[in-house]
Scaffold this motif. Structure first.
Motif, PDB file in Angstrom:
ATOM      1  N   ALA A 207      43.853  26.624  43.059  1.00  0.00           N
ATOM      2  CA  ALA A 207      43.542  27.648  44.060  1.00  0.00           C
ATOM      3  C   ALA A 207      43.724  29.059  43.505  1.00  0.00           C
ATOM      4  O   ALA A 207      42.905  29.953  43.776  1.00  0.00           O
ATOM      5  CB  ALA A 207      44.421  27.449  45.296  1.00  0.00           C
ATOM      6  N   TYR A 208      44.770  29.287  42.722  1.00  0.00           N
ATOM      7  CA  TYR A 208      44.985  30.638  42.219  1.00  0.00           C
ATOM      8  C   TYR A 208      43.917  31.032  41.207  1.00  0.00           C
ATOM      9  O   TYR A 208      43.497  32.195  41.169  1.00  0.00           O
ATOM     10  CB  TYR A 208      46.367  30.787  41.587  1.00  0.00           C
ATOM     11  N   VAL A 213      39.146  34.536  40.203  1.00  0.00           N
ATOM     12  CA  VAL A 213      37.711  34.739  39.979  1.00  0.00           C
ATOM     13  C   VAL A 213      37.109  35.540  41.128  1.00  0.00           C
ATOM     14  O   VAL A 213      36.382  36.517  40.915  1.00  0.00           O
ATOM     15  CB  VAL A 213      36.978  33.389  39.824  1.00  0.00           C
ATOM     16  N   VAL A 214      37.418  35.137  42.352  1.00  0.00           N
ATOM     17  CA  VAL A 214      36.879  35.826  43.532  1.00  0.00           C
ATOM     18  C   VAL A 214      37.352  37.280  43.565  1.00  0.00           C
ATOM     19  O   VAL A 214      36.591  38.189  43.912  1.00  0.00           O
ATOM     20  CB  VAL A 214      37.271  35.085  44.824  1.00  0.00           C
ATOM     21  N   ALA A 215      38.603  37.528  43.169  1.00  0.00           N
ATOM     22  CA  ALA A 215      39.120  38.899  43.149  1.00  0.00           C
ATOM     23  C   ALA A 215      38.308  39.779  42.204  1.00  0.00           C
ATOM     24  O   ALA A 215      38.063  40.954  42.500  1.00  0.00           O
ATOM     25  CB  ALA A 215      40.586  38.903  42.742  1.00  0.00           C
ATOM     26  N   SER A 243      40.952  50.054  36.605  1.00  0.00           N
ATOM     27  CA  SER A 243      39.708  50.811  36.582  1.00  0.00           C
ATOM     28  C   SER A 243      38.562  50.050  37.222  1.00  0.00           C
ATOM     29  O   SER A 243      37.466  50.577  37.370  1.00  0.00           O
ATOM     30  CB  SER A 243      39.342  51.172  35.138  1.00  0.00           C
ATOM     31  N   GLY A 244      38.794  48.805  37.604  1.00  0.00           N
ATOM     32  CA  GLY A 244      37.768  48.044  38.305  1.00  0.00           C
ATOM     33  C   GLY A 244      36.966  47.136  37.408  1.00  0.00           C
ATOM     34  O   GLY A 244      36.961  47.260  36.192  1.00  0.00           O
ATOM     35  N   PHE A 245      36.259  46.206  38.048  1.00  0.00           N
ATOM     36  CA  PHE A 245      35.464  45.215  37.340  1.00  0.00           C
ATOM     37  C   PHE A 245      33.973  45.490  37.414  1.00  0.00           C
ATOM     38  O   PHE A 245      33.179  44.761  36.836  1.00  0.00           O
ATOM     39  CB  PHE A 245      35.727  43.828  37.931  1.00  0.00           C
ATOM     40  N   ASP A 252      30.372  34.220  45.957  1.00  0.00           N
ATOM     41  CA  ASP A 252      29.686  33.026  45.469  1.00  0.00           C
ATOM     42  C   ASP A 252      28.887  33.295  44.199  1.00  0.00           C
ATOM     43  O   ASP A 252      28.195  32.403  43.696  1.00  0.00           O
ATOM     44  CB  ASP A 252      28.719  32.490  46.529  1.00  0.00           C
ATOM     45  N   ALA A 253      28.974  34.524  43.668  1.00  0.00           N
ATOM     46  CA  ALA A 253      28.054  34.933  42.607  1.00  0.00           C
ATOM     47  C   ALA A 253      28.242  34.159  41.311  1.00  0.00           C
ATOM     48  O   ALA A 253      27.270  33.727  40.689  1.00  0.00           O
ATOM     49  CB  ALA A 253      28.196  36.432  42.348  1.00  0.00           C
ATOM     50  N   ILE A 254      29.471  33.969  40.858  1.00  0.00           N
ATOM     51  CA  ILE A 254      29.692  33.426  39.522  1.00  0.00           C
ATOM     52  C   ILE A 254      29.607  31.904  39.499  1.00  0.00           C
ATOM     53  O   ILE A 254      28.855  31.321  38.711  1.00  0.00           O
ATOM     54  CB  ILE A 254      31.054  33.894  38.973  1.00  0.00           C
TER      55      ILE A 254
END
Length: 368
Positions: A207-208, A213-215, A243-245, A252-254
């Motif tokens: 789960a983590y 990934v979702v984060a 600084s962000g991704f 659901d993108a990846i």
């Protein structure tokens, strides 16, 4: 991720000060090919020429420009007929190959006395070494697997004197890159004879790991930086990822839906890409697994490492497994944590590489 020479054992740090280790290797000229276009000139760090050089390429498969760091053996220029095995090293989230501290001191110090080319390709801040299930997002084209396996590898073979066979290639990765190394070795076992995962996100069923990934998809830098700064061990291998991704994309993108319910079997793509579920593909390959357990995040990757080990045990496959726990007996300054920032950020991963690289060289086709 950031580090310094302090991330390397004292003996290796001393070795790096020798003239032979510091000698600059002039970058060969690279020619476009395999769908890649070279942009600009190769760039090396004038303060640390032994860290190799960086070239930049573009490809229709992944939006943007992509740096590739290359570290050549010390005798590459003086042995014009010699061919070398290659280690492909995959970085973690929030990092990129222009960072000259990505445990490179350990690679340089070991490689300077050996004969292996090291290639560190761009994996994106959150590419996850996968052809994203959704391509029509604000991030643009994101076919990382296609980029690496069908473009970068033949491009390197065409431009450098490599041993361009399975026995001449190894792949390893840190954190997100540890997932990528196992995933790529499973997808293309014809390309690699050795694979290693260092604190890798090897089990997409946890789960983590899915939450991490979702984060990155939702660009949830606030939560990730809070965990990183809390002293719990860091949420990723990047420099806090504050600084962000990049632009926010669908959760659901990846890998598609992270939930087991829903259309088309819900999380089917996660399951299909999960290394723990595909270990059979590594038959006959040399496998190395490294983990600690001295922080929350590192305990998560420890669980993934143990699940990887259990899957290999069920199959009866041999492997090299190191769980260094709190790191007290694993290299100078290793604290057994995931990335925590500061001068000691790479101590454990540096020691992993010091242990790994000589064993890779013993098992890869020798330079000749």
């Amino acid at each position: 991720m950031r580090a310094s020479i302090a991330a390397v054992p004292v003996l290796l740090a001393a070795f790096l000060t020798t003239p032979s280790a510091r000698a600059e290797v002039v970058a060969p000229e690279f020619t476009d090919g395999s769908g890649l276009t070279v942009v600009g000139d190769a760039v090396s760090d004038p303060k640390d020429p032994a860290s190799g050089f960086v070239i930049t390429v573009t490809t229709p498969e992944v939006a943007g420009k992509h740096p590739i760091r290359i570290i050549l053996p010390a005798d590459y220029a003086t042995s014009p007929t010699k061919r070398y095995p290659v280690l492909y090293l995959l970085h973690g989230t929030g990092d990129n190959p222009t960072n000259p501290s990505l445990a490179y001191p350990a690679i340089r110090s070991t490689i300077a006395r050996s004969s292996m080319i090291t290639v560190i390709p761009d994996g994106g801040l959150r590419g996850w070494y996968n052809d994203w299930l959704m391509q029509n997002t604000a991030a643009g084209a994101q076919k990382w697997e296609t980029f690496h396996l069908t473009q970068v590898i033949p491009f390197i073979d065409a431009n450098l004197r490599t041993i361009g066979t399975k026995q001449g290639r190894a792949i390893a990765g840190i954190s997100m890159g540890g997932f990528g190394a196992l995933h790529y070795a499973q997808r293309r076992p014809d390309l690699f004879s050795q694979v290693a995962t260092l604190s890798g996100a090897n089990d997409l069923s946890l789960a983590y790991v899915r939450s991490a990934v979702v984060a990155t998809e939702l660009n949830a830098t606030g939560a990730i930086c809070a965990i990183s700064s809390s002293g719990s061990g860091g949420a990723s291998s990047g420099e806090g990822n504050c600084s962000g991704f990049g632009p926010v994309v669908s959760s659901d993108a990846i890998f598609g839906s992270p939930y087991w319910w829903g259309a088309n079997g819900g999380d089917w793509y996660w399951t299909q890409r999960n290394p723990v579920s595909n270990m059979r593909a590594l038959a006959g390959m040399g496998i190395s697994i490294y983990t600690g357990n001295n922080s929350f995040v590192e305990s998560v990757v420890e669980a993934a490492a143990k699940n990887t080990k259990a899957s290999l045990d069920r199959l009866g496959y041999p492997y090299h497994y190191v769980n260094y726990g709190d790191g007290s007996s694993w290299g100078a300054g290793c604290d057994g944590k995931h990335w925590t920032g500061g001068a000691g950020a790479y101590n454990c991963w540096s020691q992993d590489l010091v242990d790994l690289i000589p064993r890779l060289e013993q098992n890869l086709a020798p330079a000749s």
